[in-house]
Design a protein around this motif. Structure first.
Motif, PDB file in Angstrom:
ATOM      1  N   ARG B  60      -4.856  -4.530   2.860  1.00 52.21           N
ATOM      2  CA  ARG B  60      -3.663  -5.256   2.431  1.00 52.21           C
ATOM      3  C   ARG B  60      -2.691  -4.291   1.771  1.00 52.21           C
ATOM      4  O   ARG B  60      -3.071  -3.246   1.274  1.00 52.21           O
ATOM      5  CB  ARG B  60      -4.041  -6.370   1.457  1.00 52.21           C
ATOM      6  CG  ARG B  60      -4.786  -7.486   2.159  1.00 52.21           C
ATOM      7  CD  ARG B  60      -5.415  -8.455   1.188  1.00 52.21           C
ATOM      8  NE  ARG B  60      -4.421  -9.219   0.444  1.00 52.21           N
ATOM      9  CZ  ARG B  60      -4.748 -10.213  -0.404  1.00 52.21           C
ATOM     10  NH1 ARG B  60      -6.017 -10.522  -0.601  1.00 52.21           N
ATOM     11  NH2 ARG B  60      -3.810 -10.864  -1.035  1.00 52.21           N
ATOM     12  N   ARG B  62      -0.545  -2.061  -0.371  1.00 53.38           N
ATOM     13  CA  ARG B  62      -0.855  -1.534  -1.695  1.00 53.38           C
ATOM     14  C   ARG B  62       0.387  -1.356  -2.566  1.00 53.38           C
ATOM     15  O   ARG B  62       0.307  -0.834  -3.667  1.00 53.38           O
ATOM     16  CB  ARG B  62      -1.561  -0.173  -1.553  1.00 53.38           C
ATOM     17  CG  ARG B  62      -2.862  -0.192  -0.753  1.00 53.38           C
ATOM     18  CD  ARG B  62      -3.932  -1.044  -1.431  1.00 53.38           C
ATOM     19  NE  ARG B  62      -5.253  -0.804  -0.837  1.00 53.38           N
ATOM     20  CZ  ARG B  62      -6.116  -1.755  -0.490  1.00 53.38           C
ATOM     21  NH1 ARG B  62      -5.797  -3.038  -0.652  1.00 53.38           N
ATOM     22  NH2 ARG B  62      -7.300  -1.458   0.023  1.00 53.38           N
ATOM     23  N   GLY B  66       0.610  -7.172  -1.428  1.00 54.16           N
ATOM     24  CA  GLY B  66      -0.728  -7.436  -0.901  1.00 54.16           C
ATOM     25  C   GLY B  66      -0.736  -8.173   0.418  1.00 54.16           C
ATOM     26  O   GLY B  66      -1.676  -8.908   0.726  1.00 54.16           O
ATOM     27  N   THR B 220      -1.048   2.451   1.377  1.00 50.90           N
ATOM     28  CA  THR B 220      -1.485   1.672   2.531  1.00 50.90           C
ATOM     29  C   THR B 220      -1.660   2.588   3.738  1.00 50.90           C
ATOM     30  O   THR B 220      -2.701   2.583   4.414  1.00 50.90           O
ATOM     31  CB  THR B 220      -0.436   0.598   2.867  1.00 50.90           C
ATOM     32  OG1 THR B 220      -0.028  -0.050   1.674  1.00 50.90           O
ATOM     33  CG2 THR B 220      -0.978  -0.403   3.865  1.00 50.90           C
ATOM     34  N   SER B 245     -10.258  -9.215  -0.478  1.00 48.25           N
ATOM     35  CA  SER B 245      -9.818  -7.964  -1.094  1.00 48.25           C
ATOM     36  C   SER B 245     -10.815  -6.877  -0.717  1.00 48.25           C
ATOM     37  O   SER B 245     -11.885  -6.772  -1.321  1.00 48.25           O
ATOM     38  CB  SER B 245      -9.769  -8.101  -2.622  1.00 48.25           C
ATOM     39  OG  SER B 245      -8.765  -9.000  -3.007  1.00 48.25           O
ATOM     40  N   LYS B 249      -8.833   0.953  -4.119  1.00 50.14           N
ATOM     41  CA  LYS B 249      -7.467   0.888  -4.658  1.00 50.14           C
ATOM     42  C   LYS B 249      -7.315   1.952  -5.724  1.00 50.14           C
ATOM     43  O   LYS B 249      -8.190   2.118  -6.578  1.00 50.14           O
ATOM     44  CB  LYS B 249      -7.249  -0.499  -5.277  1.00 50.14           C
ATOM     45  CG  LYS B 249      -5.910  -0.705  -5.944  1.00 50.14           C
ATOM     46  CD  LYS B 249      -4.824  -1.088  -4.952  1.00 50.14           C
ATOM     47  CE  LYS B 249      -3.440  -1.170  -5.602  1.00 50.14           C
ATOM     48  NZ  LYS B 249      -2.791   0.158  -5.691  1.00 50.14           N
ATOM     49  N   ASP B 312      -9.037  -7.152  -8.421  1.00 57.36           N
ATOM     50  CA  ASP B 312      -8.649  -7.303  -7.014  1.00 57.36           C
ATOM     51  C   ASP B 312      -7.516  -8.325  -6.938  1.00 57.36           C
ATOM     52  O   ASP B 312      -7.082  -8.859  -7.963  1.00 57.36           O
ATOM     53  CB  ASP B 312      -9.845  -7.695  -6.138  1.00 57.36           C
ATOM     54  CG  ASP B 312     -10.340  -9.103  -6.424  1.00 57.36           C
ATOM     55  OD1 ASP B 312      -9.705  -9.794  -7.251  1.00 57.36           O
ATOM     56  OD2 ASP B 312     -11.364  -9.497  -5.846  1.00 57.36           O
ATOM     57  N   TYR B 313      -7.044  -8.590  -5.711  1.00 59.24           N
ATOM     58  CA  TYR B 313      -5.863  -9.458  -5.574  1.00 59.24           C
ATOM     59  C   TYR B 313      -6.107 -10.839  -6.178  1.00 59.24           C
ATOM     60  O   TYR B 313      -5.284 -11.358  -6.922  1.00 59.24           O
ATOM     61  CB  TYR B 313      -5.481  -9.592  -4.096  1.00 59.24           C
ATOM     62  CG  TYR B 313      -5.015  -8.288  -3.485  1.00 59.24           C
ATOM     63  CD1 TYR B 313      -3.732  -7.806  -3.731  1.00 59.24           C
ATOM     64  CD2 TYR B 313      -5.852  -7.536  -2.673  1.00 59.24           C
ATOM     65  CE1 TYR B 313      -3.296  -6.613  -3.177  1.00 59.24           C
ATOM     66  CE2 TYR B 313      -5.432  -6.350  -2.119  1.00 59.24           C
ATOM     67  CZ  TYR B 313      -4.151  -5.875  -2.375  1.00 59.24           C
ATOM     68  OH  TYR B 313      -3.732  -4.700  -1.832  1.00 59.24           O
TER      69      TYR B 313
END
Lengths: 521, 435
Positions: B60, B62, B66, B220, B245, B249, B312-313
């Motif tokens: 997703r 970055r 997202g 990404t 997610s 990251k 996470d998201y």
């Protein structure tokens, strides 16, 4: 229209509009005005002012009506509490840095910031103790001043210069609340159509030097008219204060001038206010002029025409209405030797991005009308014909010196005019006529669109429209002839318009081609 | 390796493996470390298969939003006969965020490889790498790397012998935060004023120069080669929480922690562990007061919210904030939150593009009220006024800069109201605020 229609409900009113219509335009169809600043139907929409936020059912947030297209079955609330709260917030933000100098602002009374603030704005201020952003007035061009303090940065002016005039001299400078409209330092705002930015400005930020502090908006009377400047026939409004013309502004007509008008047309109104007008019919009495009644003047005209016997020359000006020209030609009938309209020539100034819109080279509003009525633009030929003419009728035209000299060769001269011409001292009659700003009439533009103009000010003294004196003299010249009593009748009786009425022309006019074929002329 | 700290065993180095390894910056060094293998692999693949692989990885965006990367790529039209463009958003300007900078400083070729793969997937011959104007060192490193990539045939008319043209053009920004907004970025590349555009049309339909365009963040794109090399299934398996997610990251942690820096975690990593273990926790004698987890534009979190929060998201959203760009600002109890929020608001007021009324005037007004509060001249009604202004600035404008200014203000007042009330004249004497 072959467009697919969709149904939407706006503030409870159902309307059908073509697919792809923006909500703001669909709302107009429903009779609902969505408040807006940056949106303008003749400009690209940037959706930056955020004033046209409306509530659309099923949408997660308020939508800008100017860039949201309608969807079938959509329900829009322009005046729901949520939408009103959103717009109230925008108005509050717009006023943070606005100087509120309405008492000295030219725009006051016709200011959209005032209007919408009164309609929907918050009562009372929450930003009481901050100094407002300040920047001095800038001189942008020959007729335009920029007052940055009043600017709400709707960018209509920037977009007009960029995508309509195609002379991108304006741009937003700086960022955040320091932003202002700036002009390229090496440029002036002197495009022939740049005056439109003053009309486009929804507030008093771009103002006309010509109109500066001249009148308050609420003192103005507005009259629908047509620009007499060239064959384009831009629709305009004449603004008068106490019968004095103070400003000309474009009047929207999608097929002729959209929302615009050139600077030359806009500036050319001072002649309408001239104080040295002929106010009574004057008859030559030896070496002197003698004022007389219209009845005397009319029978004198009838006599001169009757005696002219096949050699009358008509010289008309470019602002002569179809009614005046048509009835003058009717009066002359088969005694006509020549009839011409004077067409001053200038350079053509197109607006840029709008096809078929320009300040035309032919600076005679009713040239096409004259042609349809059977007059020509062969001015030089008409002047030559004066030498053998028994009678010359000079109808509302500015003459050159050579014209004046040639007129001496005509047997008799009738000078129907607004202002006396000292070079025509030998004329038999000087007849006071009205200007196009004082009478009703029709001009036919270069696309054969017949367009009405209405009287904006009262005529001085005994001045009468040209068609009136022509038709009166015509009626006096034969038994059973009935002169028209009104301009509407004068128009309807002209055979080339085949019974078309003022009412059918409306205020945006009608293209004549079909009518003319029907008339078989 | 690792930079500026050695890699912690609890990190999952994928992008950061060679941070601090100067040799990895060079073409030869990068190839020695397995570079450009993924690009060779995708040359044999059909564009749709590349997109399918990225979709399957669950990668997703970055940059902050997202949005699923593979899905974004699949929006690009096929066989439309128009030129397509890829824009790599390297305008990393979000306060507190400095992860893309490290990618460009240490592994420029990973980014070039990721761009090239994306270009092949979306059928774009040209990629514009829009690099933040203040990033002088990353700019020079990236420029050098792109030159090397051309010299070695990775880029150019016949990229790696594929018979396809892959170009990367570096475009340097001039120092505007708003140019990191994707549509403003496109305007900026086109030479216009960097104002965000109204959507629709979306960039995949009419983007850069009016042509179909995809815009991806540096991180990404840099993650794509690893996905191709090691497989979508591997990447999708990298999660400690939600299957939505996946992957790793980079979190750039700054503020009052003992070891600030860029940490690469598997998504779902406990935020508390990140702050207290990886970053070494607060300075001695200090306690945690607040965390802004995803760059300055997201709501502020309290220590209670940090407790049990999965990084996470979804996990951060569940705690009332957002993962955002992964720029984490940690503040201890020495922090005056009103001052910090005023600094953020002043930043947004400075950077507002001035298009939308709510943002142009709202950010400036918010700043003035906060400044007034800090000058000891606030009024009790100011807090409600700030909340009401923030509501008028949220969801009303073309882009989210206005919302970003409102987010810390609203969350600050809601969660740390006592800090604000302490500045009211009744509570304490005035303190001058430096401009």
């Amino acid at each position: 229209m072959a467009d697919e229609l969709v149904s939407v409900t706006i503030d409870g009113i159902g309307v059908q509009v073509p697919k792809g219509t923006m909500i703001i335009e669909a709302a107009k169809q429903a009779g609902v005005l969505v408040p807006h600043y940056c949106y303008h139907p003749s400009l690209p929409s940037p959706a930056v002012c955020r004033m046209c936020l409306v509530e659309v059912e099923k949408a997660p947030k308020l939508m800008p009506a100017c860039v949201t297209s309608v969807v079938d079955g959509q329900v829009v609330h322009v005046h729901s509490p949520q939408a009103l709260k959103g717009r109230e917030g925008v108005l509050e933000f717009l006023l943070i840095n606005h100087p509120l100098d309405c008492p000295i602002c030219d725009q006051a009374g016709e200011c959209e910031l005032q209007d919408f603030q009164f309609q929907e704005g918050r009562r009372g201020s929450r930003h009481d103790d901050y100094p407002k952003r300040y920047a001095p007035v800038e001189d942008f061009g020959p007729d335009v001043l920029y007052v940055p303090n009043r600017c709400i940065l709707c960018t209509r002016c920037v977009r007009f210069m960029d995508s309509v005039a195609e002379d991108a001299v304006l741009e937003v400078y700086q960022r955040g609340d320091r932003a202002y409209i700036g002009i390229d330092p090496s440029e002036r705002l002197d495009h022939p159509w740049s005056g439109n930015v003053v009309d486009l400005c929804p507030v008093g930020s771009l103002i006309s030097k010509d109109f500066l502090h001249k009148a308050r908006a609420w003192d103005l009377d507005k009259t629908a008219s047509v620009c007499p400047g060239c064959t384009q026939g831009c629709n305009m409004t004449i603004d008068t204060r106490d019968s004095t013309v103070v400003r000309l502004r474009p009047r929207p007509n999608h097929d002729v001038n959209r929302h615009f008008m050139c600077d030359a047309g806009r500036a050319d109104y001072r002649w309408m206010n001239r104080g040295d007008r002929v106010e009574a019919p004057l008859r030559r009495d030896g070496e002197r002029w003698q004022a007389c009644d219209w009845s005397v003047a009319v029978s004198e005209v009838a006599r001169l025409v009757a005696d002219a016997d096949g050699s009358v020359v008509l010289l008309a000006g470019g602002r002569t209405s179809c009614e005046s020209l048509g009835w003058m030609l009717q009066l002359i009938g088969d005694r006509r030797l020549a009839a011409a309209m004077r067409v001053p020539l200038g350079s053509e100034s197109p607006i840029g991005a709008i096809p078929n819109l320009a300040l035309r080279a032919e600076r005679a509003a009713n040239l096409e009308g004259a042609r349809l009525l059977g007059a020509s633009s062969e001015w030089a030929a008409a002047r030559t014909a004066l030498a053998g003419a028994r009678l010359a009728i000079v109808l509302d035209v500015e003459l050159g010196d050579d014209d004046a000299t040639a007129l001496a060769g005509a047997g008799h001269v009738i000078h129907a005019t607004t202002v006396a011409d000292p070079r025509l001292g030998a004329a038999d009659l000087v007849l006071p006529i009205t200007t196009m700003a004082e009478e009703q009439g029709v001009f036919v533009n270069r696309d054969r669109r017949a367009q009405r103009f209405l009287p904006a000010r009262s005529a001085p003294g005994m001045a009468r429209p040209g068609w009136w004196l022509a038709s009166q003299a015509w009626a006096a010249g034969g038994a059973g002839r009935r002169a028209p009593g009104t301009a509407a009748e004068a128009f309807a009786m002209l055979p080339i318009f085949a019974g078309l009425t003022y009412r059918e022309l409306g205020l945006t006019g009608r293209v004549m081609d079909g009518v003319l074929q029907g008339a078989g002329s | 390796m690792g930079y500026p700290h050695p890699i912690d065993p609890r990190e999952t180095p994928v992008l950061s493996t060679y941070f601090g390894d100067a040799e990895a910056r060079t073409y030869a060094g990068w190839v020695k470390r397995g570079g450009y293998e993924a690009l060779k692999k995708v040359i044999a693949m059909a564009p749709d298969d590349i997109i399918a692989e990225v979709k399957a990885s669950g990668l997703r965006g970055r940059g902050g939003a997202g949005f699923p990367t593979g899905l974004k790529w699949s929006f690009m039209p096929k066989e439309d006969g128009k030129p397509h463009y890829l824009c790599c958003n390297a305008d990393e300007s979000e306060p507190g965020t400095f992860k893309d900078r490290e990618i460009m400083r240490w592994t420029p070729h990973a980014l070039i490889e990721g761009c090239a793969i994306a270009q092949l997937a979306i059928r774009a011959e040209t990629c514009y790498l829009y690099i933040r104007g203040e990033f002088t060192e990353p700019f020079h490193i990236m420029t050098r790397a792109v030159e090397e990539a051309y010299a070695n045939g990775v880029l150019g008319a016949n990229a790696l012998g594929s018979g396809r043209r892959v170009d990367i053009v570096i475009h340097r920004g001039a120092g505007a935060y708003i140019c990191g907004e994707e549509t403003a970025l496109m305007n900026s590349i086109e030479g216009r004023r960097g104002n965000p555009r109204i959507k629709p049309p979306f960039p995949a339909v009419a983007g850069l120069f009016g042509k179909p365009t995809t815009i991806n963040n540096v991180e990404t794109l840099a993650a794509v080669p690893a996905i191709i090399n090691r497989g979508a299934a591997w990447y999708a398996s990298l999660t400690l929480s939600s299957p939505k997610s996946t992957g790793t990251k980079l979190i750039s942690v700054c503020g009052h922690v003992q070891r600030p820096g860029v940490y690469e975690i598997t998504l779902g990593f406990p935020m508390k562990e990140l702050i207290y273990d990886l970053c070494g926790g607060m300075r001695p004698g200090r306690t945690l007061k607040a965390v802004i987890p995803g760059g300055s534009s997201v709501p502020i979190m309290t220590p209670e919210e940090v407790e049990g929060c999965a990084t996470d998201y979804e996990g951060i959203v569940a705690k009332g904030s957002m993962l955002g760009s992964g720029g984490m600002i940690v503040m201890d109890d020495s922090t005056d939150l009103v001052y910090q929020i005023m600094r953020l608001a002043r930043f947004y007021a400075h950077e507002s593009c001035s298009q939308c009324t709510n943002c142009r005037e709202g950010t400036a007004w918010t700043t003035r009220i906060l400044e007034r509060l800090l000058a000891g001249e606030g009024k009790a009604s100011d807090l409600d006024l700030l909340l009401d202004l923030s509501e008028n600035m949220t969801g009303k404008t073309i882009c989210v800069l206005s919302d970003s200014c409102a987010a810390p203000v609203v969350s600050g007042i809601q969660k740390f109201r006592a800090d604000f009330e302490a500045w009211l004249p009744a509570a304490r004497p005035a303190m001058p605020v430096g401009a």
